[in-house]
Design a protein around this motif. Structure first.
Motif, short mmCIF file in Angstrom:
data_model
loop_
_atom_site.label_atom_id
_atom_site.label_comp_id
_atom_site.label_asym_id
_atom_site.label_seq_id
_atom_site.Cartn_x
_atom_site.Cartn_y
_atom_site.Cartn_z
N VAL A 199 26.86 -26.87 -6.83
CA VAL A 199 27.22 -25.46 -6.84
C VAL A 199 27.68 -25.06 -5.45
O VAL A 199 27.08 -25.46 -4.45
CB VAL A 199 26.01 -24.57 -7.24
N SER A 200 28.75 -24.28 -5.36
CA SER A 200 29.22 -23.80 -4.07
C SER A 200 28.30 -22.72 -3.53
O SER A 200 27.84 -21.85 -4.28
CB SER A 200 30.64 -23.24 -4.20
N ASP A 201 28.05 -22.76 -2.23
CA ASP A 201 27.24 -21.74 -1.57
C ASP A 201 28.07 -20.46 -1.48
O ASP A 201 29.18 -20.47 -0.98
CB ASP A 201 26.84 -22.22 -0.18
N GLU A 202 27.53 -19.36 -1.99
CA GLU A 202 28.25 -18.09 -1.98
C GLU A 202 28.08 -17.38 -0.63
O GLU A 202 27.00 -17.37 -0.05
CB GLU A 202 27.75 -17.18 -3.10
N ASP A 203 29.14 -16.75 -0.19
CA ASP A 203 29.10 -15.98 1.06
C ASP A 203 29.09 -14.51 0.69
O ASP A 203 30.12 -13.91 0.41
CB ASP A 203 30.31 -16.32 1.93
N ILE A 204 27.89 -13.91 0.65
CA ILE A 204 27.75 -12.51 0.30
C ILE A 204 26.68 -11.91 1.21
O ILE A 204 25.66 -12.56 1.49
CB ILE A 204 27.37 -12.33 -1.19
N PRO A 205 26.88 -10.68 1.69
CA PRO A 205 25.87 -10.07 2.57
C PRO A 205 24.54 -9.90 1.84
O PRO A 205 24.52 -9.49 0.67
CB PRO A 205 26.48 -8.72 2.93
N ILE A 206 23.44 -10.23 2.50
CA ILE A 206 22.13 -10.00 1.90
C ILE A 206 21.82 -8.51 1.93
O ILE A 206 22.47 -7.74 2.64
CB ILE A 206 21.03 -10.79 2.63
N ALA A 207 20.83 -8.12 1.16
CA ALA A 207 20.44 -6.71 1.12
C ALA A 207 19.58 -6.38 2.34
O ALA A 207 18.53 -6.98 2.56
CB ALA A 207 19.67 -6.41 -0.15
N THR A 208 20.05 -5.42 3.13
CA THR A 208 19.30 -4.91 4.28
C THR A 208 19.53 -3.41 4.36
O THR A 208 20.38 -2.84 3.64
CB THR A 208 19.76 -5.55 5.60
N ALA A 209 18.81 -2.76 5.23
CA ALA A 209 19.01 -1.32 5.42
C ALA A 209 20.42 -1.01 5.92
O ALA A 209 20.92 0.10 5.75
CB ALA A 209 17.97 -0.78 6.39
N GLN A 210 21.07 -2.01 6.52
CA GLN A 210 22.42 -1.82 7.04
C GLN A 210 23.49 -2.06 5.98
O GLN A 210 24.61 -1.55 6.10
CB GLN A 210 22.66 -2.75 8.23
N THR A 211 23.19 -2.85 4.96
CA THR A 211 24.21 -3.21 3.98
C THR A 211 24.15 -2.41 2.68
O THR A 211 25.15 -2.28 1.99
CB THR A 211 24.12 -4.71 3.62
N VAL A 212 22.96 -1.89 2.30
CA VAL A 212 22.84 -1.10 1.07
C VAL A 212 21.96 0.12 1.33
O VAL A 212 20.93 0.02 2.02
CB VAL A 212 22.25 -1.93 -0.10
N ASP A 213 22.35 1.26 0.77
CA ASP A 213 21.62 2.49 1.06
C ASP A 213 20.28 2.58 0.34
O ASP A 213 19.44 3.40 0.70
CB ASP A 213 22.48 3.70 0.71
N TRP A 214 20.06 1.71 -0.67
CA TRP A 214 18.81 1.79 -1.42
C TRP A 214 17.73 0.86 -0.88
O TRP A 214 16.62 0.82 -1.41
CB TRP A 214 19.04 1.48 -2.90
N PHE A 215 18.01 0.12 0.16
CA PHE A 215 17.08 -0.93 0.61
C PHE A 215 15.71 -0.35 0.97
O PHE A 215 14.68 -0.96 0.67
CB PHE A 215 17.67 -1.68 1.80
N SER A 216 15.68 0.79 1.61
CA SER A 216 14.40 1.36 2.03
C SER A 216 13.51 1.75 0.86
O SER A 216 12.30 1.87 1.01
CB SER A 216 14.63 2.59 2.93
N ARG A 217 14.10 1.92 -0.33
CA ARG A 217 13.31 2.28 -1.52
C ARG A 217 12.76 1.06 -2.23
O ARG A 217 11.90 1.19 -3.11
CB ARG A 217 14.19 3.07 -2.50
N LEU A 218 13.24 -0.11 -1.87
CA LEU A 218 12.85 -1.32 -2.60
C LEU A 218 11.50 -1.84 -2.14
O LEU A 218 11.20 -1.90 -0.96
CB LEU A 218 13.90 -2.41 -2.38
N ARG A 219 10.69 -2.20 -3.12
CA ARG A 219 9.42 -2.85 -2.84
C ARG A 219 9.28 -4.03 -3.79
O ARG A 219 9.39 -3.86 -5.01
CB ARG A 219 8.26 -1.88 -3.04
N PRO A 220 9.06 -5.22 -3.27
CA PRO A 220 8.96 -6.40 -4.14
C PRO A 220 7.80 -6.28 -5.13
O PRO A 220 6.75 -5.72 -4.82
CB PRO A 220 8.71 -7.55 -3.16
#
Length: 318
Positions: A199-220
């Protein structure tokens, strides 16, 4: 097109950088001649109990395999599903739109997924539902990378991403516990991907507070085994166990607290409370969250070509 149940002998593209998840290997088929799949080792009682537990509808024509069958031996017009999808993986039929979209995006047949892959798909779905966050393949990719190992596909946590769950250990023998359902029960445009080319390794930004506006609401939320009522309230199961029963969550009920304490004692996620008097048609309201084959598709005769190979009975969203 390859035989619908066979996760081998398939077509795919040459990868630029193969990604292999060796942590999920298990050795229940190391002695199989020719490196094939192990034969069925699952009692009819176990199969019947699972069908009753997950409320498997008669429409899907769930069938117990014959003695000596492997996961590659589904009869014409049927596909193989692994029992662990429905236990720790919390899968139910019909599949949700999200499950179908994952299969379609990665050009996978559901029988090619290992249970580990299904664990991550369903864990992502209920985690994001609990937080009222967008449940999309794009967001899923921010956390996971497709992998392939020992003939099956899965997903591994993307390097540097927030950990949503801890994968279970010691999942062995799952290739010996399977059953068949009518092909159109999994209503997605599935295709078979070559397990031998990586499988090819995908180049996509991970989810961080800088890349997505909902990151601060996420809890695992760690992987949990959910019952049918919980899956129904989460809109991850279309029909609750007893259609005459009241929803598991109702206004002025301690059940709303009890359900989420199953995840975390101090969980702060969200679950919609369902006023029973106003939501008698809840199943109709959530219908759009599922891929449901039409009655005509379910009743159609199984297509078989001149070689005796069956083809799924039409796919697409309804």
């Amino acid at each position: 097109m390859a035989e619908p149940s066979n996760p081998h002998n398939v077509e795919g593209e040459n990868p630029e950088r193969p990604v292999v998840d060796t942590d999920e290997d298990e050795d229940d088929d190391v002695d199989v001649a020719g490196g094939g799949l192990p034969v069925l080792k699952w009692s009819k009682t176990g199969f019947r109990n699972l069908m009753a537990t997950v409320q498997m509808a008669e429409d899907w024509k769930a069938t117990y395999p014959q003695d000596g069958d492997t996961g590659a031996d589904a009869p014409a017009g049927y596909i193989t599903l692994w029992a662990d999808f429905f236990t720790d993986g919390n899968l139910r039929l019909p599949v949700t739109v999200f499950v179908a979209e994952v299969l379609e995006y990665y050009h996978l047949h559901i029988s090619q997924l290992s249970p580990f892959g299904m664990f991550r798909i369903r864990n992502f779905e209920y985690t994001f539902r609990a937080h009222s966050l967008p449940i999309t393949v794009e967001n899923f990719r921010r956390f996971y990378q497709l992998t392939v190992n020992t003939g099956f596909f899965s997903f591994t946590q993307r390097h540097g991403s927030l950990k949503l769950m801890t994968p279970p250990k010691g999942v062995t023998g799952w290739k010996k516990k399977f059953f068949y359902v009518k092909a159109c029960a999994v209503y997605a445009s599935m295709s078979f991907r070559n397990v031998n080319v990586g499988v090819s390794d995908e180049d996509i930004p991970i989810a961080t507070a800088q890349t997505v506006d909902w990151f601060s609401r996420l809890r695992p939320i760690e992987l949990k085994k959910l019952d049918n009522n919980q899956l129904w309230v989460l809109r991850m199961m279309l029909t609750r166990p007893n259609r005459k029963a009241r929803p598991v969550l109702r206004e002025k009920s301690v059940d709303a607290v009890g359900l989420w304490r199953k995840f975390e004692p101090d969980f702060e996620g969200q679950v919609e409370l369902i006023p029973v008097e106003l939501k008698e048609g809840f199943n109709l309201e959530i219908l759009g969250n599922f891929r449901v084959p039409t009655r005509a598709m379910l009743d159609a005769p199984v297509p078989v070509d001149a070689r005796g190979i069956s083809y799924p009975c039409g796919f697409g969203e309804v």
